[in-house]
Design a protein around this motif. Structure first.
Motif, PDB file in Angstrom:
ATOM      1  N   HIS A 202       3.154   6.101  -2.707  1.00 37.93           N
ATOM      2  CA  HIS A 202       4.334   6.768  -3.272  1.00 37.93           C
ATOM      3  C   HIS A 202       4.150   7.016  -4.765  1.00 37.93           C
TER       4      HIS A 202
ATOM      5  N   GLU B 248       0.826  -1.209   0.000  1.00 39.74           N
ATOM      6  CA  GLU B 248       0.000   0.000   0.000  1.00 39.74           C
ATOM      7  C   GLU B 248       0.859   1.257   0.000  1.00 39.74           C
ATOM      8  N   ARG B 249       1.972   1.207   0.708  1.00 44.04           N
ATOM      9  CA  ARG B 249       2.885   2.352   0.747  1.00 44.04           C
ATOM     10  C   ARG B 249       3.448   2.635  -0.644  1.00 44.04           C
TER      11      ARG B 249
END
Length: 120
Positions: free
Chosen positions: A99, A94-95
């Motif tokens: 990003h 998810e990060r």
């Protein structure tokens, strides 16, 4: 973070389990120490980080790197049945998505700036 996960998963592993997992060559050189490398053993190097000085090219490169990392996390999720590890991998995945979106926003801002009229 992936290296930390590997250390946590292998810290109490005995030599027979290491041999069974075909990790003998890695263990012989590094024991269970953290060694940043790709899945084929190529060590991490600063050459993975690139910058051209062109913000548009660099942002596209950053976005591509986020997509590649997302694909790696998706593949790692398929390789484990450990629920806690899956949770951590989903967080990292998810990060990467966030990003990618932020780099896309930055790219649009740079492109808009480059297309704007400037009066001096």
């Amino acid at each position: 973070m992936i290296q930390t996960m590997i250390v946590k998963l292998t810290k109490d592993v005995n030599v027979e389990e290491i041999k069974k997992a075909d990790m003998g060559p890695y263990y012989a050189i590094r024991d269970t120490a953290v060694y940043p490398a790709d899945s084929t053993g190529n060590p991490w190097t600063a050459s993975y980080v690139s910058s051209t000085g062109d913000p548009i090219a660099d942002l596209y490169n950053d976005m591509a790197a986020e997509k590649k990392a997302k694909a790696v996390y998706e593949n790692l999720l398929k390789l484990t049945d450990d629920a806690l590890l899956k949770d951590a991998l989903r967080f990292l995945l998810e990060r990467e998505i966030v990003h990618f979106k932020r780099f896309g926003e930055a790219l649009r801002s740079v492109e808009e700036y480059n297309q704007s009229k400037r009066i001096y």
